[in-house]
Scaffold this motif. Structure first.
Motif, PDB file in Angstrom:
ATOM      1  N   VAL A   1       0.851  -1.202   0.000  1.00 45.46           N
ATOM      2  CA  VAL A   1       0.000   0.000   0.000  1.00 45.46           C
ATOM      3  C   VAL A   1       0.879   1.242   0.000  1.00 45.46           C
ATOM      4  CG1 VAL A   1      -1.763   1.273   1.288  1.00 45.46           C
ATOM      5  CG2 VAL A   1      -1.767  -1.232   1.303  1.00 45.46           C
ATOM      6  N   PRO A   2       0.597   2.224  -0.859  1.00 45.67           N
ATOM      7  CA  PRO A   2       1.337   3.493  -0.789  1.00 45.67           C
ATOM      8  C   PRO A   2       1.233   4.079   0.618  1.00 45.67           C
ATOM      9  CG  PRO A   2       0.058   3.395  -2.812  1.00 45.67           C
ATOM     10  CD  PRO A   2      -0.356   2.210  -1.989  1.00 45.67           C
ATOM     11  N   PHE A   3       2.368   4.394   1.211  1.00 44.06           N
ATOM     12  CA  PHE A   3       2.383   4.855   2.600  1.00 44.06           C
ATOM     13  C   PHE A   3       1.650   6.188   2.706  1.00 44.06           C
ATOM     14  CE2 PHE A   3       4.460   6.493   6.504  1.00 44.06           C
ATOM     15  CZ  PHE A   3       4.110   5.454   7.339  1.00 44.06           C
ATOM     16  N   GLY A   4       0.693   6.226   3.614  1.00 42.69           N
ATOM     17  CA  GLY A   4      -0.160   7.399   3.761  1.00 42.69           C
ATOM     18  C   GLY A   4      -1.603   7.105   3.399  1.00 42.69           C
ATOM     19  N   GLN A   5      -1.820   6.061   2.608  1.00 42.36           N
ATOM     20  CA  GLN A   5      -3.173   5.683   2.212  1.00 42.36           C
ATOM     21  C   GLN A   5      -3.685   4.527   3.069  1.00 42.36           C
ATOM     22  OE1 GLN A   5      -3.597   4.946  -2.003  1.00 42.36           O
ATOM     23  NE2 GLN A   5      -2.299   6.677  -2.563  1.00 42.36           N
ATOM     24  N   ASP A   6      -5.005   4.366   3.090  1.00 41.23           N
ATOM     25  CA  ASP A   6      -5.594   3.190   3.715  1.00 41.23           C
ATOM     26  C   ASP A   6      -5.301   1.969   2.856  1.00 41.23           C
ATOM     27  OD1 ASP A   6      -6.668   4.790   5.702  1.00 41.23           O
ATOM     28  OD2 ASP A   6      -8.642   4.913   4.777  1.00 41.23           O
ATOM     29  N   GLY A   7      -5.242   0.805   3.490  1.00 39.69           N
ATOM     30  CA  GLY A   7      -4.969  -0.405   2.726  1.00 39.69           C
ATOM     31  C   GLY A   7      -5.657  -1.609   3.326  1.00 39.69           C
ATOM     32  N   ASP A   8      -5.812  -2.637   2.512  1.00 37.78           N
ATOM     33  CA  ASP A   8      -6.449  -3.871   2.958  1.00 37.78           C
ATOM     34  C   ASP A   8      -5.399  -4.954   3.123  1.00 37.78           C
ATOM     35  OD1 ASP A   8      -8.732  -5.516   3.598  1.00 37.78           O
ATOM     36  OD2 ASP A   8      -8.377  -6.524   1.686  1.00 37.78           O
ATOM     37  N   PHE A   9      -5.394  -5.589   4.300  1.00 37.38           N
ATOM     38  CA  PHE A   9      -4.477  -6.690   4.546  1.00 37.38           C
ATOM     39  C   PHE A   9      -5.096  -7.976   4.025  1.00 37.38           C
ATOM     40  CE2 PHE A   9      -2.770 -10.267   6.781  1.00 37.38           C
ATOM     41  CZ  PHE A   9      -1.410 -10.021   6.750  1.00 37.38           C
ATOM     42  N   SER A  10      -4.348  -8.675   3.164  1.00 37.78           N
ATOM     43  CA  SER A  10      -4.809  -9.943   2.599  1.00 37.78           C
ATOM     44  C   SER A  10      -3.672 -10.945   2.668  1.00 37.78           C
ATOM     45  CB  SER A  10      -5.237  -9.738   1.135  1.00 37.78           C
ATOM     46  OG  SER A  10      -5.218 -10.955   0.429  1.00 37.78           O
ATOM     47  N   ARG A  11      -3.953 -12.104   3.252  1.00 37.00           N
ATOM     48  CA  ARG A  11      -2.916 -13.136   3.308  1.00 37.00           C
ATOM     49  C   ARG A  11      -2.574 -13.664   1.931  1.00 37.00           C
ATOM     50  NH1 ARG A  11      -5.115 -12.567   7.995  1.00 37.00           N
ATOM     51  NH2 ARG A  11      -3.971 -13.063   9.915  1.00 37.00           N
ATOM     52  N   ARG A  12      -3.544 -13.702   1.055  1.00 35.30           N
ATOM     53  CA  ARG A  12      -3.248 -14.126  -0.322  1.00 35.30           C
ATOM     54  C   ARG A  12      -2.267 -13.167  -0.984  1.00 35.30           C
ATOM     55  NH1 ARG A  12      -8.528 -15.881   0.275  1.00 35.30           N
ATOM     56  NH2 ARG A  12      -8.891 -18.047  -0.385  1.00 35.30           N
ATOM     57  N   ALA A  13      -2.473 -11.868  -0.736  1.00 33.14           N
ATOM     58  CA  ALA A  13      -1.563 -10.879  -1.316  1.00 33.14           C
ATOM     59  C   ALA A  13      -0.165 -11.017  -0.720  1.00 33.14           C
ATOM     60  CB  ALA A  13      -2.111  -9.476  -1.091  1.00 33.14           C
ATOM     61  N   LEU A  14      -0.089 -11.279   0.587  1.00 30.34           N
ATOM     62  CA  LEU A  14       1.214 -11.455   1.225  1.00 30.34           C
ATOM     63  C   LEU A  14       1.944 -12.657   0.624  1.00 30.34           C
ATOM     64  CD1 LEU A  14       1.813 -11.340   5.096  1.00 30.34           C
ATOM     65  CD2 LEU A  14       3.148 -12.775   3.579  1.00 30.34           C
ATOM     66  N   ILE A  15       1.234 -13.764   0.473  1.00 30.91           N
ATOM     67  CA  ILE A  15       1.848 -14.970  -0.092  1.00 30.91           C
ATOM     68  C   ILE A  15       2.283 -14.724  -1.534  1.00 30.91           C
ATOM     69  CG2 ILE A  15       1.386 -17.356  -0.800  1.00 30.91           C
ATOM     70  CD1 ILE A  15      -0.483 -17.510   1.692  1.00 30.91           C
ATOM     71  N   ALA A  16       1.464 -13.992  -2.292  1.00 32.60           N
ATOM     72  CA  ALA A  16       1.818 -13.697  -3.682  1.00 32.60           C
ATOM     73  C   ALA A  16       3.083 -12.845  -3.751  1.00 32.60           C
ATOM     74  CB  ALA A  16       0.659 -12.979  -4.383  1.00 32.60           C
ATOM     75  N   ARG A  17       3.194 -11.838  -2.885  1.00 33.14           N
ATOM     76  CA  ARG A  17       4.406 -11.007  -2.872  1.00 33.14           C
ATOM     77  C   ARG A  17       5.629 -11.850  -2.503  1.00 33.14           C
ATOM     78  NH1 ARG A  17       3.642  -5.858  -5.178  1.00 33.14           N
ATOM     79  NH2 ARG A  17       1.754  -4.900  -4.348  1.00 33.14           N
ATOM     80  N   LEU A  18       5.478 -12.693  -1.471  1.00 26.56           N
ATOM     81  CA  LEU A  18       6.595 -13.521  -1.031  1.00 26.56           C
ATOM     82  C   LEU A  18       7.035 -14.465  -2.153  1.00 26.56           C
ATOM     83  CD1 LEU A  18       6.695 -15.455   2.388  1.00 26.56           C
ATOM     84  CD2 LEU A  18       7.949 -16.149   0.366  1.00 26.56           C
TER      85      LEU A  18
END
Length: 514
Positions: free
Chosen positions: A333-350
């Motif tokens: 998430v661009p720092f300063g904006q609201d963001g949604d935490f998603s484990r799928r997104a975390l796994i995809a980034r990793l």
């Protein structure tokens, strides 16, 4: 900040309220502060990084009572949870302040006395809508009503309160604050938050109640112990307590004014209006910047204890690893904006960015050097035009990142790094060093050396985000511990140094809980 311009940098998190355990929001704010602190140290600056806990106020007194504990014993216990978070998240803070410390009581008392001496405080009484949860009063125009109950803009319930109170003459600071914002356009970031604050101040300021008589858990008002200091005057003072106030000759005082106060957007008003007014009224320079970041949701839902979806950062790093979580939180998430935490997104980034992009590039290059160059770093050769495409892109990273870190654009900084990581993967596929071994071994060695030089830059600039993993990557690249700064990148490593066998930097997540 220009290259080579070494100076002192003072960075702070908010001090965290000890009425509950740490959650992802606390980890996020401290992580941003930690990454910026590590970056400035990497760039040769002297850094002081402060975090800590806010331990006074009616909310804490009530939480301690509900837990059947003495307030001091309660705050001792909960404060330790925040110290543990700092340790487990590998934060590099230089101090951890608690507002129940004697040094802080001295600083609060001295600031109060200075404000009183300058005629900025008077005794009166206050009545208005008060939210215990926020420790704040709200104006009638800010109150909403639902089902017979009144609420603050934050959603906290309010009650009508009348009590004796000391006041700070905040109303007198309207024009001076507006002038300060105009003279310092980057004092509040991101820009949208700045506009909110200016609109609020332009609408007019009321004098601020800065003491309470309805509870005891706080710093007593000098000369009138029936009052305790308003929790925000008490809490905000921590930033100068830690650098030695009221002793402006203390060694740490050289770090003031703070360069960046990192805060959540819900406490921006206190930091961007009250705090500079308190300081200027006491003859103290205000901080250089307040950066208000956004909030996280969890899989699209607002995070709340009632929904049972509070994200425990320690559980996250236990499942996915510390550095992947650190990377994800500032990448997603661009720092300063609201963001949604998603484990799928975390796994995809990793899996995709860390393991496939960066990890694979390092493993391929270092394995080829092991097999084809006697496990020694090839000598540098005059670069070809193709080499320069990769080497110039890598060499430009420190300067580009320096500009982005100066405005706390962590997401953009990581994107800049990944543009070079992606270029490196495309470049190795195009140059095919594995095929050059038989046809042109000298060119093979030159290609591998160019890849190694680029990866050294990548690993160096990523240290603030993933310190442990990048330390291992620099070990595998043969970079001595004393040569892992931005300045050291100007000196090439000598050819012929022995490189250890490479090991994978990241483990893919194949079947993790979602």
């Amino acid at each position: 900040m220009a290259e080579g311009e070494a100076r002192r940098i003072y960075l702070t998190t908010p001090i965290y309220y000890v009425n509950d355990r740490p959650h992802i929001g606390h980890a996020y704010t401290s992580l941003a502060t930690d990454v910026l602190a590590r970056w400035h140290r990497l760039d040769g600056h002297e850094v002081f990084f402060l975090t800590g806990t806010d331990e006074h106020g009616q909310k804490v007194e009530k939480a301690a009572r509900d837990a059947g504990m003495d307030p001091q014993a309660f705050t001792d216990q909960v404060s330790e949870h925040f110290r543990e978070l700092a340790r487990r998240m590998n934060f590099s803070n230089d101090d951890f302040i608690r507002t129940t410390e004697e040094r802080h009581r001295r600083a609060c008392t001295a600031l109060w006395e200075e404000l009183a001496r300058r005629g900025e405080i008077y005794l009166g009484h206050y009545e208005g809508w008060y939210a215990v949860r926020d420790e704040a009063f709200y104006g009638p125009d800010e109150i909403t009503e639902r089902d017979g109950q009144r609420f603050a803009p934050s959603g906290a319930p309010v009650e009508w309160v009348r009590e004796p109170s000391y006041f700070f003459r905040l109303s007198a600071w309207r024009e001076r604050l507006l002038q300060f914002y105009e003279d310092n356009p980057d004092f509040i970031l991101p820009p949208g938050r700045r506009n909110e604050v200016i609109s609020f101040v332009r609408a007019g300021l009321q004098d601020l109640s800065i003491s309470r008589t309805s509870f005891r858990w706080g710093v007593p008002v000098p000369g009138d112990p029936a009052h305790v200091m308003y929790v925000w005057l008490d809490a905000l003072t921590n930033y100068i307590t830690a650098v030695g106030y009221p002793d402006t000759g203390a060694p740490r005082w050289r770090f003031w004014p703070a360069d960046v106060h990192f805060v959540g957007k819900d406490i921006l008003r206190f930091h961007a209006i009250y705090w500079p007014a308190f300081l200027m009224a006491a003859g103290i320079a205000p901080p250089r910047r307040v950066f208000a970041h956004g909030w996280w949701t969890n899989e699209g839902q607002k995070i709340s204890k009632s929904l049972g979806n509070v994200i425990d950062p320690l559980a996250l790093i236990g499942t996915y690893g510390l550095d992947p979580v650190r990377y994800f939180l500032l990448r997603e998430v661009p720092f300063g904006q609201d963001g949604d935490f998603s484990r799928r997104a975390l796994i995809a980034r990793l899996n995709n960015e860390l393991a496939n992009d960066l990890g694979n590039l390092a493993q391929r290059t270092l394995s080829l050097i092991q097999r084809n160059c006697d496990a020694r770093l090839p000598q540098r050769a005059p670069p070809t035009e193709s080499d320069r495409e990769l080497l110039d892109a890598a060499a430009a990273l420190p300067g580009r990142l320096r500009a982005l870190f100066d405005r706390q654009a962590f997401h953009e900084a990581l994107e800049q790094v990944w543009s070079v990581v992606r270029l490196g993967n495309a470049w190795i596929d195009r140059e095919k060093p594995w095929a050059l071994r038989r046809t042109d071994p000298a060119r093979m060695a030159a290609v591998l050396r160019s890849l190694h030089d680029a990866m050294r830059v990548i690993a160096t600039v990523l240290q603030p985000f993933m310190p442990d993993t990048m330390s291992r990557m620099l070990d595998q690249l043969g970079v001595p511990p004393g040569e892992r700064t931005l300045a050291a990148l100007r000196t090439p490593l000598p050819g012929g140094i022995a490189l250890p066998p490479p090991t994978p930097l990241f483990q893919k997540i194949q079947d993790a809980p979602l």
